[in-house]
Write a protein that holds these residues in place. Structure first.
Motif, PDB file in Angstrom:
ATOM      1  N   THR A   1       0.842  -1.203   0.000  1.00  0.00           N
ATOM      2  CA  THR A   1       0.000   0.000   0.000  1.00  0.00           C
ATOM      3  C   THR A   1       0.871   1.244   0.000  1.00  0.00           C
ATOM      4  O   THR A   1       0.606   2.220  -0.707  1.00  0.00           O
ATOM      5  CB  THR A   1      -0.879   0.031   1.260  1.00  0.00           C
ATOM      6  N   LEU A   2       1.903   1.145   0.843  1.00  0.00           N
ATOM      7  CA  LEU A   2       2.811   2.286   0.890  1.00  0.00           C
ATOM      8  C   LEU A   2       3.344   2.602  -0.488  1.00  0.00           C
ATOM      9  O   LEU A   2       3.395   3.741  -0.925  1.00  0.00           O
ATOM     10  CB  LEU A   2       3.975   1.993   1.829  1.00  0.00           C
ATOM     11  N   GLN A   3       3.712   1.470  -1.120  1.00  0.00           N
ATOM     12  CA  GLN A   3       4.302   1.669  -2.434  1.00  0.00           C
ATOM     13  C   GLN A   3       3.262   2.219  -3.413  1.00  0.00           C
ATOM     14  O   GLN A   3       3.569   3.056  -4.257  1.00  0.00           O
ATOM     15  CB  GLN A   3       4.837   0.338  -2.955  1.00  0.00           C
ATOM     16  N   MET A   4       2.055   1.711  -3.207  1.00  0.00           N
ATOM     17  CA  MET A   4       0.991   2.156  -4.103  1.00  0.00           C
ATOM     18  C   MET A   4       0.641   3.619  -3.863  1.00  0.00           C
ATOM     19  O   MET A   4       0.207   4.332  -4.771  1.00  0.00           O
ATOM     20  CB  MET A   4      -0.267   1.316  -3.853  1.00  0.00           C
ATOM     21  N   THR A   5       0.833   4.076  -2.638  1.00  0.00           N
ATOM     22  CA  THR A   5       0.451   5.455  -2.345  1.00  0.00           C
ATOM     23  C   THR A   5       1.195   6.439  -3.233  1.00  0.00           C
ATOM     24  O   THR A   5       0.730   7.545  -3.450  1.00  0.00           O
ATOM     25  CB  THR A   5       0.751   5.830  -0.888  1.00  0.00           C
ATOM     26  N   ASP A   6       2.316   5.996  -3.673  1.00  0.00           N
ATOM     27  CA  ASP A   6       3.096   6.887  -4.534  1.00  0.00           C
ATOM     28  C   ASP A   6       2.251   7.371  -5.702  1.00  0.00           C
ATOM     29  O   ASP A   6       2.226   8.568  -6.011  1.00  0.00           O
ATOM     30  CB  ASP A   6       4.321   6.119  -5.037  1.00  0.00           C
ATOM     31  N   VAL A   7       1.564   6.447  -6.305  1.00  0.00           N
ATOM     32  CA  VAL A   7       0.715   6.798  -7.440  1.00  0.00           C
ATOM     33  C   VAL A   7      -0.366   7.770  -6.993  1.00  0.00           C
ATOM     34  O   VAL A   7      -0.602   8.812  -7.616  1.00  0.00           O
ATOM     35  CB  VAL A   7       0.070   5.516  -8.014  1.00  0.00           C
ATOM     36  N   GLN A   8      -0.954   7.380  -5.852  1.00  0.00           N
ATOM     37  CA  GLN A   8      -2.012   8.238  -5.344  1.00  0.00           C
ATOM     38  C   GLN A   8      -1.484   9.638  -5.048  1.00  0.00           C
ATOM     39  O   GLN A   8      -2.135  10.646  -5.308  1.00  0.00           O
ATOM     40  CB  GLN A   8      -2.578   7.604  -4.077  1.00  0.00           C
ATOM     41  N   LEU A   9      -0.274   9.618  -4.510  1.00  0.00           N
ATOM     42  CA  LEU A   9       0.376  10.887  -4.200  1.00  0.00           C
ATOM     43  C   LEU A   9       0.496  11.743  -5.436  1.00  0.00           C
ATOM     44  O   LEU A   9       0.166  12.925  -5.438  1.00  0.00           O
ATOM     45  CB  LEU A   9       1.767  10.615  -3.647  1.00  0.00           C
ATOM     46  N   GLN A  10       0.990  11.093  -6.467  1.00  0.00           N
ATOM     47  CA  GLN A  10       1.164  11.837  -7.707  1.00  0.00           C
ATOM     48  C   GLN A  10      -0.164  12.386  -8.183  1.00  0.00           C
ATOM     49  O   GLN A  10      -0.251  13.521  -8.644  1.00  0.00           O
ATOM     50  CB  GLN A  10       1.778  10.946  -8.802  1.00  0.00           C
ATOM     51  N   ASN A  11      -1.197  11.551  -8.020  1.00  0.00           N
ATOM     52  CA  ASN A  11      -2.519  12.009  -8.418  1.00  0.00           C
ATOM     53  C   ASN A  11      -2.951  13.224  -7.607  1.00  0.00           C
ATOM     54  O   ASN A  11      -3.449  14.204  -8.142  1.00  0.00           O
ATOM     55  CB  ASN A  11      -3.548  10.895  -8.239  1.00  0.00           C
ATOM     56  N   LEU A  12      -2.736  13.090  -6.310  1.00  0.00           N
ATOM     57  CA  LEU A  12      -3.103  14.191  -5.430  1.00  0.00           C
ATOM     58  C   LEU A  12      -2.372  15.470  -5.825  1.00  0.00           C
ATOM     59  O   LEU A  12      -2.946  16.545  -5.882  1.00  0.00           O
ATOM     60  CB  LEU A  12      -2.779  13.839  -3.979  1.00  0.00           C
ATOM     61  N   LEU A  13      -1.098  15.257  -6.089  1.00  0.00           N
ATOM     62  CA  LEU A  13      -0.298  16.427  -6.464  1.00  0.00           C
ATOM     63  C   LEU A  13      -0.804  16.993  -7.777  1.00  0.00           C
ATOM     64  O   LEU A  13      -0.825  18.197  -7.979  1.00  0.00           O
ATOM     65  CB  LEU A  13       1.178  16.038  -6.589  1.00  0.00           C
ATOM     66  N   LYS A  14      -1.206  16.065  -8.631  1.00  0.00           N
ATOM     67  CA  LYS A  14      -1.672  16.516  -9.929  1.00  0.00           C
ATOM     68  C   LYS A  14      -2.935  17.355  -9.797  1.00  0.00           C
ATOM     69  O   LYS A  14      -3.100  18.367 -10.465  1.00  0.00           O
ATOM     70  CB  LYS A  14      -1.925  15.303 -10.831  1.00  0.00           C
ATOM     71  N   VAL A  15      -3.833  16.916  -8.918  1.00  0.00           N
ATOM     72  CA  VAL A  15      -5.053  17.711  -8.740  1.00  0.00           C
ATOM     73  C   VAL A  15      -4.837  18.830  -7.733  1.00  0.00           C
ATOM     74  O   VAL A  15      -5.775  19.487  -7.307  1.00  0.00           O
ATOM     75  CB  VAL A  15      -6.260  16.858  -8.318  1.00  0.00           C
ATOM     76  N   GLU A  16      -3.586  19.022  -7.380  1.00  0.00           N
ATOM     77  CA  GLU A  16      -3.176  20.146  -6.522  1.00  0.00           C
ATOM     78  C   GLU A  16      -3.744  20.060  -5.117  1.00  0.00           C
ATOM     79  O   GLU A  16      -3.959  21.072  -4.467  1.00  0.00           O
ATOM     80  CB  GLU A  16      -3.567  21.481  -7.162  1.00  0.00           C
ATOM     81  N   ASP A  17      -4.024  18.821  -4.672  1.00  0.00           N
ATOM     82  CA  ASP A  17      -4.438  18.692  -3.282  1.00  0.00           C
ATOM     83  C   ASP A  17      -3.183  18.524  -2.438  1.00  0.00           C
ATOM     84  O   ASP A  17      -2.861  17.439  -1.988  1.00  0.00           O
ATOM     85  CB  ASP A  17      -5.373  17.479  -3.143  1.00  0.00           C
ATOM     86  N   TYR A  18      -2.498  19.611  -2.257  1.00  0.00           N
ATOM     87  CA  TYR A  18      -1.205  19.532  -1.569  1.00  0.00           C
ATOM     88  C   TYR A  18      -1.314  19.095  -0.134  1.00  0.00           C
ATOM     89  O   TYR A  18      -0.550  18.241   0.311  1.00  0.00           O
ATOM     90  CB  TYR A  18      -0.467  20.859  -1.690  1.00  0.00           C
ATOM     91  N   PRO A  19      -2.234  19.685   0.621  1.00  0.00           N
ATOM     92  CA  PRO A  19      -2.273  19.243   2.018  1.00  0.00           C
ATOM     93  C   PRO A  19      -2.551  17.751   2.113  1.00  0.00           C
ATOM     94  O   PRO A  19      -1.943  17.039   2.917  1.00  0.00           O
ATOM     95  CB  PRO A  19      -3.404  20.053   2.634  1.00  0.00           C
ATOM     96  N   GLY A  20      -3.484  17.268   1.275  1.00  0.00           N
ATOM     97  CA  GLY A  20      -3.770  15.836   1.267  1.00  0.00           C
ATOM     98  C   GLY A  20      -2.520  15.047   0.967  1.00  0.00           C
ATOM     99  O   GLY A  20      -2.201  14.073   1.664  1.00  0.00           O
ATOM    100  N   ALA A  21      -1.823  15.473  -0.034  1.00  0.00           N
ATOM    101  CA  ALA A  21      -0.616  14.758  -0.440  1.00  0.00           C
ATOM    102  C   ALA A  21       0.409  14.738   0.676  1.00  0.00           C
ATOM    103  O   ALA A  21       0.985  13.707   1.002  1.00  0.00           O
ATOM    104  CB  ALA A  21      -0.033  15.414  -1.676  1.00  0.00           C
ATOM    105  N   ILE A  22       0.589  15.866   1.288  1.00  0.00           N
ATOM    106  CA  ILE A  22       1.600  15.956   2.331  1.00  0.00           C
ATOM    107  C   ILE A  22       1.183  15.116   3.532  1.00  0.00           C
ATOM    108  O   ILE A  22       1.977  14.359   4.108  1.00  0.00           O
ATOM    109  CB  ILE A  22       1.807  17.425   2.747  1.00  0.00           C
ATOM    110  N   GLN A  23      -0.117  15.205   3.849  1.00  0.00           N
ATOM    111  CA  GLN A  23      -0.635  14.414   4.951  1.00  0.00           C
ATOM    112  C   GLN A  23      -0.349  12.941   4.704  1.00  0.00           C
ATOM    113  O   GLN A  23       0.199  12.226   5.548  1.00  0.00           O
ATOM    114  CB  GLN A  23      -2.153  14.654   5.035  1.00  0.00           C
ATOM    115  N   LEU A  24      -0.717  12.531   3.514  1.00  0.00           N
ATOM    116  CA  LEU A  24      -0.520  11.141   3.125  1.00  0.00           C
ATOM    117  C   LEU A  24       0.948  10.764   3.220  1.00  0.00           C
ATOM    118  O   LEU A  24       1.315   9.730   3.779  1.00  0.00           O
ATOM    119  CB  LEU A  24      -1.023  10.963   1.691  1.00  0.00           C
TER     120      LEU A  24
END
Lengths: 961, 218
Positions: free
Chosen positions: A194-217
Motif C-alpha cells: 500500500t505504501l508503495q501504491m500510495t506513490d501513485v495516489q500521491l502523484q494524483n493528489l499532487l496533480k489535482v493540486e491537493d497539496y495538504p492531502g498529499a503531504i498528509q498522506l
C-alpha cells in the motif's frame, strides 16, 4: 530380539547357579556370561580347601591361641599389605635348615588350617542368614528383573509414543507458529505494498493540486514506514518516500511560484496547510518572496525577449546580434533591442505582468489578514497553540510588510531599465503620452501598493519626458521658424466667433469639469492625474476581479489623444461654414462665465463696434495649437511642467520677436522703445535667437533658432498697401490675440506649476505678454509715420504767411492737403476692414499715432513761423479748427492726442505778460524749447524785457531737460 | 540622433475642401487614418524623411485649407514649392472640376518647375465614384501631371504618391533639369550633401547654409 534372547538365557543360568553355590557376590547388576563362569571357578577352589581343614580339629581355645599367634602382618589390610611370602622367607635362617623351615611350615600350616576352619566356621555360622539373604536377593533379583522388563517395556512404549505422537504435534505447533509469523509478514508486506501504491495516489493528489492531502498522506506513509523499518525493503521504500516528499516539496514550490505569479486563494490555502503540515511556514514565506522576485525578473525578461525576438524575426533579423543570442543578454542590454514599434505593447505587457504580480502579492496579504481575523474569532480555547502560530503569523506579517517596498522597488527597477533603455524622443506625441500614461498608472499603483512615491519611476519619467520634450520643442521651434518665413501675414478668415476652444488642442478646457476643477484648484497634488475623479479609489480594489488598469490604456489614451475625439466633433469644428454657427455662442458664454472675476475678458471678443472677429495668422494658429499641446503636456508631464512652460513662453517670445523685427523696428523710431520692452527683446534674442556667426557646435546654440526673415511676398514699402498696414495689422493683432489668449489661459497654467517655481511664469506674464500693447504702438507708429507725407505739409506750412493784417475767412491750403491725405488713409482703412477685420485697438492705435504725428507736425509748422500777427494767429486757429472738424468726421478716436498741445500753443500767443510767464513755467515741459523760443519771439506785443526773461527761463528749462 | 538627409523638398497639398488632403498627409506621416478631422484652418504642416532611389529626402509638406475663404492666406505657402499633390475627391465631381483652378494657382505661384501629382482620393468608396479613372487620367495627361488614385482610409497609394512625386523631382535634379541652387526651387541640400560639398566652399549655396543651420538643431 537378540538382546531379549540373551537376556533370557542369562537369567536362566543364574537360577541354576544360585541353587548350587553359595553366592559370594551379589549379582544384581548385569554381568557378562564370561565373568559369571569365572566366579564359578573360584567357588570350586574354596570347596577343595575346606576338605583339607576338616582333618585337624582343635579346641576353640587352642584355635584362639593359634590365631593370636599369627603375625599381625597377616591381618594387615589395605595399603600396608606387604608380600607375606617375602616376610616368611626372611624368617628363614641364612643357612637353610630344613627343620627350621619345616617347623615354620608346619606352624604356618597349622595356622592356616585353624584360620581356614575358623573361616569355615564363620561361614557356616552365617550360612543360614546367607541363604536367607540369598532368598531375599533372589526375590529382589526377580523383582528387579521384572522391573527391568517393565522398564524396557516402558521404554519401548515410550519410544513408540515418541515416534508416533510428540514429534508430529510439535511439528504442528511449530508450523502454526510459523504460519502466524508469515501472516504477520504478509500483513506488513501488504502495508508496504500500500505504501508503495500510495506513490501513485500521491502523484494524483499532487496533480489535482491537493497539496495538504498529499503531504498528509506522505507524512503518514513515512510514519508507517518507520514502524516497518526492520524490513530491508523498507529502507529503500523510505528513501523513495523521502524522495517523493522532496519531489512533493518541489511541486509545492512550483505551485507556490504559480501562486506568486497568479494568486489563487484556494491554492494558496492548500499550500499554506501543506507547508504548515511540513512545519515550514516560514520557509513558505521566504520561498514566496524569492519566487516573486524571480518571477518579476523572469517575466520581465521573457516579455522583453519575446518582443525583441518577434520584431527581429519579422524584420529578418539583420542586426548584429543573432536571434538566438538575445536570450543570453542582460536584461538591461536586451531592453535596448526593443524596437520602437513594439515598445508600447511591450511596456503594456510588462506592466500587466508586473500588475499581476503586485496584485497577487496584495491578495496574499489580504488572505493573511482574513486568516488572522478568522483565527482570532475562533481563538480562546487553545491558547498554547495560539502562541506558537501567533509568532509565525507575526513573522509572516513582518515579512509581507517588508516585502512590499522591496517588490515595488524591483518592479520599478525593471520598468525603469526598460524605459530608459530606449530613446523615446522620436516617438509620436500620442505614443509617448501612452507610455507616460502607463508609467503614471504604475506610479498610482505604487502609491496604492506600498504608498511609495516611486522616485525611481518618476525620475525615469522625468528624464525621458525632458529628453522627449526638448526634442519635440526643438522640432516645433524649427517648424515655427519655417512658418514665420512662409507667413503671408494675412488674417486667416476664421469665423467671428472663433475662440481657441474650437481648436482640438484646447478641448481640455471645457466639457471636463472634474478635470478642470481639479487642475485649477491649487491644492491638488501635482502628482495626480486624470481618472479617478475626486477621491481616488484603491486601484487594487478597482481591478480586484480581473483585468488590469492597463487594459483600458488604449481607450483612455485615445481620450488624451490631442488630434482626435468623438465628443468634440461638433464643437471643435471651427471652419466649417455650416456647422459652427450654433455652438460657439453658448460656448463663449461658458467661457466668459468661467472667467468672471478671474481675468480680464478677452477684449477682442467683446468689442462689437468695429469688428469682433479675432485676427489670427496661420502662424498664430500654429502657435495656439502648440500652446494647447504644451499645456496638455504640462498636465501630463507634471515633473517637467516648468520646462514645458518655459518652452511655451519661447513660442510666444519667438513670435513676438518676429513680429517686432518684421514690422515694429523701423529706423529712428526704435529709440523710443521703453526700457522694459528693450530688455524683453534683448532677453529673447539672447536666449532664443541663434547668432549666425557663432559656431554651430556650440551647445548653447542647440536650442536656438535662426532669426526669421520676412517672406518676400510681404510688401511693407509700397504706399499703395499703406506701407503694409494690412499685414502689420494682421501680425500685431494676431500677437495681441495670442497675448490675450495667454492671459486667459493663465489660471489654467498656474496651478500646473509648483508654487515655489512660478517666478518664471509671472515674469513671462508681466514682462513679455504685457509688452504686446507697446509693440502694437510701435508697429502702427511705423505705418503712421510713413502713410502721411508730413514733410510736404511742413513745407507747405512754412510758405504760409502768418504776418497778415487781415482776418482770413478761408483756411489755408495745407489743411486741405493734410485732410486729403488723412481721408485717403481713412478710406484705405475702411477698405481694409472690408477685406479683413480691423479691430478697434488697431484702429485706435493707428489713428492715435497718425493724429499725434500730425499734431506734432502742425505744432512744428506753427512754431516755425518767424513772424506772426494777431490776424495770423487767428488764421492758425481757423486752420486748426478746420482740421479738427474734418478730422473728427474721419475718425472716432477721442480724445485726439496732442490736441491740447497745439491748441495751447496757439492760444498762448494771446496771454498777457503775467499769464505768459506762468504758462511757460507750467506747460513749458510739454514743449520743445525751440517751440517756446520761437513763440516768444513772435509775440511782439509783449515788452522786450519780459521776452528776454522768458527766453532765459526757457533756455534754462531746456538745459535742465 | 541627428536628422540627416540629402535633400529637402518643399511640398504642397492642394485641392478643394473635403477632398481629404489632411487625411492623406496624416496617413503619410502617422501611418494611420485620422477619423475625426475638421476642415483645416489656414495651413498645417508635416514633415517626413523618405528614402528615394538611395537618397534620403526630407519632405516638408504644407497642408493647405481647401475652403475658398482661406485661399488668400494659403497662397503665401505656394511660393517655392518643388512638388505638389493636387487632390480631388473621386466621389465628387465638383472637386474634380475645380482642379483646373487649383492647377492655375499652383503653376503661377509656385516654382515654375513644380512637379504636380494629381491624386484622386477616396478610392475606397468605389460605389460612390463620380469621376472615372480614364477621364482623370486624360486630364492629367493634357496638363502634364502625374496621376494616381489613392485612399487615405486604407492607405492605398498614399505613400506611393508622395514617393512618386519626390522621385521625379530627384530625377530632374539628376538630369540637370532642376537646379537645387536656384532660389525658389523649393529644394535644399541637406547636411549629408553639404558634407560632400565642403571641399569646395565657394559652391556652397546660400540656401544650403541656412538649411544646415536649421538641420543642426534637429
Amino acid at each position: 530380539m537378540d538382546i531379549k534372547e540373551k537376556f533370557r538365557s542369562f537369567m536362566d543360568k543364574q537360577k541354576i547357579l544360585s541353587i548350587k553355590t553359595p553366592p559370594i557376590q551379589a549379582a544384581a547388576e548385569f554381568v557378562t556370561s564370561d565373568e559369571f563362569e569365572g566366579r564359578t571357578a573360584v567357588t570350586a577352589q574354596l570347596h577343595r580347601q575346606s576338605s583339607v581343614l576338616s582333618d585337624h580339629i582343635l579346641t576353640p581355645e587352642a584355635e584362639q591361641a593359634v590365631i593370636d599367634s599369627i603375625e599381625v602382618i597377616y591381618f594387615e589390610s589395605g595399603d600396608n599389605v606387604v608380600d607375606v611370602g617375602e616376610h616368611e622367607l626372611k624368617k628363614c635362617p641364612d643357612t637353610a635348615d630344613i627343620h627350621v623351615i619345616n617347623g615354620l611350615r608346619s606352624r604356618l600350616r597349622k595356622q592356616q588350617a585353624i584360620v581356614s576352619r575358623r573361616v569355615s566356621d564363620l561361614i557356616m555360622q552365617k550360612q543360614g542368614q546367607c541363604s536367607e539373604e540369598m532368598e531375599h536377593v533372589t526375590g529382589l533379583q526377580t523383582e528387579v528383573i521384572k522391573e527391568v522388563g517393565l522398564c524396557v517395556e516402558g521404554r519401548k512404549k515410550l519410544a513408540q509414543g515418541r515416534t508416533q505422537f510428540t514429534s508430529a504435534s510439535l511439528g504442528i505447533l511449530a508450523n502454526y507458529s510459523k504460519r502466524q509469523k508469515i501472516s504477520s509478514v504478509i500483513r506488513s508486506l501488504r502495508m508496504i505494498r500500500t505504501l508503495q501504491m500510495t506513490d501513485v495516489q500521491l502523484q494524483n493528489l499532487l496533480k489535482v493540486e491537493d497539496y495538504p492531502g498529499a503531504i498528509q498522506l506522505l507524512l503518514e506513509c513515512q510514519k508507517a514506514a518507520a514502524t516497518f523499518k526492520h524490513f530491508t525493503c523498507i529502507s529503500e521504500l523510505s528513501t523513495k518516500l523521502q524522495d517523493t516528499l522532496e519531489g512533493a516539496e518541489e511541486q509545492l514550490d512550483v505551485a507556490l511560484a504559480r501562486v506568486a505569479a497568479n494568486f489563487n486563494a484556494s491554492n494558496y490555502e492548500k499550500l499554506q496547510t501543506a507547508y504548515g503540515l511540513l512545519g515550514k511556514t516560514q520557509t513558505l514565506m521566504n520561498q514566496l518572496h524569492m519566487h516573486i522576485t524571480s518571477h518579476i525578473h523572469n517575466s520581465a525578461f521573457t516579455i522583453v525577449l519575446g518582443y525583441v525576438e518577434l520584431y527581429n524575426s519579422a524584420s529578418g533579423g539583420n542586426t548584429s546580434v543573432s536571434g538566438s543570442s538575445f536570450s543570453k543578454l542582460q536584461y538591461s542590454e536586451l531592453c535596448k533591442y526593443v524596437h520602437e514599434e513594439s515598445l508600447l505593447p511591450c511596456l503594456l505587457d510588462l506592466s500587466k505582468s508586473m500588475w499581476n504580480i503586485l496584485k497577487s502579492y496584495r491578495s496574499i496579504i489580504n488572505w493573511h489578514e482574513n486568516d488572522e481575523k478568522l483565527s482570532r474569532e475562533c481563538a480562546g480555547e487553545e491558547s498554547e497553540q495560539e502562541n506558537e502560530s501567533d509568532t509565525s503569523r507575526k513573522y509572516t506579517k513582518q515579512k509581507l510588510k517588508h516585502g512590499l517596498p522591496r517588490i515595488w522597488q524591483d518592479v520599478q527597477a525593471k520598468v525603469r531599465t526598460f524605459i530608459l533603455a530606449s530613446d523615446l524622443s522620436h516617438f509620436k506625441f500620442d505614443d509617448f503620452l501612452r507610455i507616460l500614461d502607463v508609467i503614471n498608472k504604475l506610479i498610482d499603483i505604487g502609491e496604492c501598493f506600498c504608498s511609495s512615491k516611486s522616485e525611481t519611476l518618476r525620475e525615469s519619467i522625468k528624464k525621458q519626458s525632458l529628453n522627449y520634450f526638448r526634442n519635440h520643442h526643438r522640432a516645433r521651434m524649427e517648424e515655427l521658424h519655417m512658418f514665420l518665413e512662409n507667413e503671408g501675414w494675412e488674417a486667416c478668415p476664421v469665423k467671428s466667433t472663433f475662440s481657441i476652444h474650437q481648436l482640438m488642442e484646447f478641448r481640455f478646457l471645457k466639457g471636463r469639469d472634474t478635470n478642470l476643477t481639479r487642475i485649477t484648484s491649487p491644492s491638488s497634488s501635482p502628482t495626480k492625474k486624470q481618472g479617478n475623479g475626486g477621491e481616488r479609489k484603491d486601484v487594487f480594489e478597482q481591478y480586484s476581479e480581473d483585468g488590469s488598469p492597463f487594459d483600458l490604456v488604449t481607450e483612455e489614451s485615445v481620450e488624451e489623444d490631442i488630434m482626435a475625439s468623438e465628443d468634440m466633433r461638433d464643437s471643435s469644428t471651427v471652419s466649417d461654414d455650416d456647422s459652427d454657427d450654433d455652438l460657439p455662442d453658448e460656448l463663449k458664454r461658458d467661457y466668459v462665465d468661467e472667467q468672471t472675476g478671474e481675468t480680464p475678458h478677452p477684449n477682442l471678443k467683446r468689442k462689437v463696434d468695429h469688428s469682433k472677429t479675432p485676427i489670427v495668422t496661420n502662424t498664430t494658429l500654429t502657435i495656439l495649437r502648440l500652446i494647447g499641446k504644451y499645456i496638455q503636456m504640462m498636465r501630463l508631464l507634471q515633473p517637467i511642467a516648468l520646462d514645458v512652460m518655459i518652452c511655451l513662453s519661447h513660442l510666444f517670445d519667438y513670435y513676438l520677436f518676429a513680429v517686432f523685427t518684421f514690422f515694429g523696428a523701423r529706423g529712428d523710431l526704435e529709440q523710443n522703445l521703453s526700457r522694459h520692452l528693450l530688455t524683453s527683446l534683448k532677453k529673447i534674442q539672447d536666449t532664443l535667437i541663434y547668432a549666425p556667426d557663432s559656431p554651430l557646435e556650440d551647445s548653447t546654440n542647440q536650442d536656438k533658432v535662426p532669426c526669421p526673415s520676412l517672406s518676400p511676398v510681404v510688401d511693407l514699402t509700397s504706399p499703395d498697401s499703406m506701407y503694409g498696414l494690412g499685414v502689420r495689422m494682421a501680425a500685431v493683432e494676431s500677437l495681441g490675440f495670442l497675448a490675450t489668449q495667454l492671459e486667459a489661459l493663465h489660471p489654467y497654467v498656474e496651478p500646473l506649476i509648483p508654487p515655489q517655481r512660478r517666478t518664471h511664469l509671472h515674469q513671462f506674464y508681466t514682462s513679455t505678454v504685457k509688452a504686446t500693447p507697446e509693440i502694437r504702438h510701435h508697429v502702427y507708429t511705423a505705418v503712421a509715420a510713413q502713410v502721411i507725407d508730413y514733410d510736404s505739409i511742413l513745407n507747405r506750412m512754412s510758405s504760409v504767411r502768418w504776418d497778415i493784417s487781415d482776418i482770413m475767412s478761408q483756411h489755408s491750403q495745407y489743411v486741405d492737403d493734410l485732410l486729403r491725405q488723412l481721408q485717403v488713409l481713412s478710406m484705405r482703412v475702411e477698405e481694409l476692414s472690408r477685406v479683413s477685420p480691423v479691430p478697434s485697438e488697431a484702429y485706435r492705435a493707428l489713428w492715435e499715432s497718425v493724429v499725434r504725428i500730425t499734431n506734432r507736425t502742425l505744432l512744428e509748422g506753427y512754431a516755425s513761423a518767424r513772424k506772426c500777427t494777431n490776424e495770423g494767429r487767428s488764421l492758425m486757429q481757423l486752420d486748426y479748427q478746420q482740421f479738427l472738424m474734418k478730422l473728427e468726421c474721419l475718425t472716432w478716436v477721442r480724445p485726439l492726442p496732442d490736441k491740447p498741445l497745439v491748441e495751447g500753443f496757439i492760444k498762448a500767443y494771446y496771454y498777457p505778460e503775467s499769464k505768459l510767464e506762468e504758462w511757460v513755467r507750467q506747460s513749458g515741459v510739454d514743449y520743445n524749447s525751440r517751440h517756446l523760443t520761437s513763440l516768444v519771439a513772435t509775440m511782439t506785443h509783449i515788452s522786450k524785457r519780459v521776452r528776454q526773461r522768458i527766453a532765459i527761463m526757457v533756455e534754462e528749462g531746456g538745459r535742465k531737460a | 540622433m541627428s536628422e540627416s538627409y540629402d535633400f529637402l523638398f518643399k511640398f504642397l497639398v492642394i485641392g478643394s475642401a473635403g477632398t481629404g488632403k489632411s487625411c492623406l498627409l496624416h496617413q503619410f506621416i502617422e501611418g494611420k487614418f485620422k477619423a475625426e478631422s475638421n476642415h483645416t484652418i489656414g495651413v498645417e504642416f508635416g514633415s517626413r524623411i523618405v528614402n528615394v532611389g538611395g537618397k534620403s529626402v526630407k519632405l516638408q509638406i504644407w497642408d493647405t485649407a481647401g475652403q475658398e475663404r482661406f485661399r488668400s492666406v494659403t497662397r503665401s505657402y505656394y511660393r517655392g514649392a518643388a512638388g505638389a499633390l493636387l487632390v480631388y475627391d473621386l466621389t465628387s465631381r465638383d472637386s474634380y472640376n475645380a482642379l483646373a483652378n487649383w492647377l492655375g494657382d499652383a503653376r503661377t505661384l509656385a516654382s515654375p518647375n513644380i512637379m504636380i501629382l494629381c491624386v484622386g482620393n477616396k478610392r475606397d468608396l468605389e460605389e460612390e465614384r463620380q469621376v472615372t479613372f480614364m477621364e482623370a487620367s486624360r486630364f492629367a495627361q493634357e496638363n502634364e501631371l502625374m496621376f494616381m488614385e489613392a485612399s487615405a482610409l486604407t492607405g492605398e497609394n498614399v505613400e506611393e504618391a508622395f514617393l512618386k512625386c519626390a522621385k521625379s523631382i530627384l530625377a530632374k535634379i539628376e538630369t540637370g533639369e532642376l537646379d537645387p541652387e536656384r532660389l525658389g526651387s523649393g529644394i535644399q541640400y541637406g547636411d549629408a550633401t553639404l558634407r560632400r560639398l565642403k571641399g569646395n566652399p565657394s559652391q556652397r549655396p546660400k540656401a544650403a547654409t541656412e538649411c544646415m543651420g536649421t538641420s543642426c538643431h534637429i
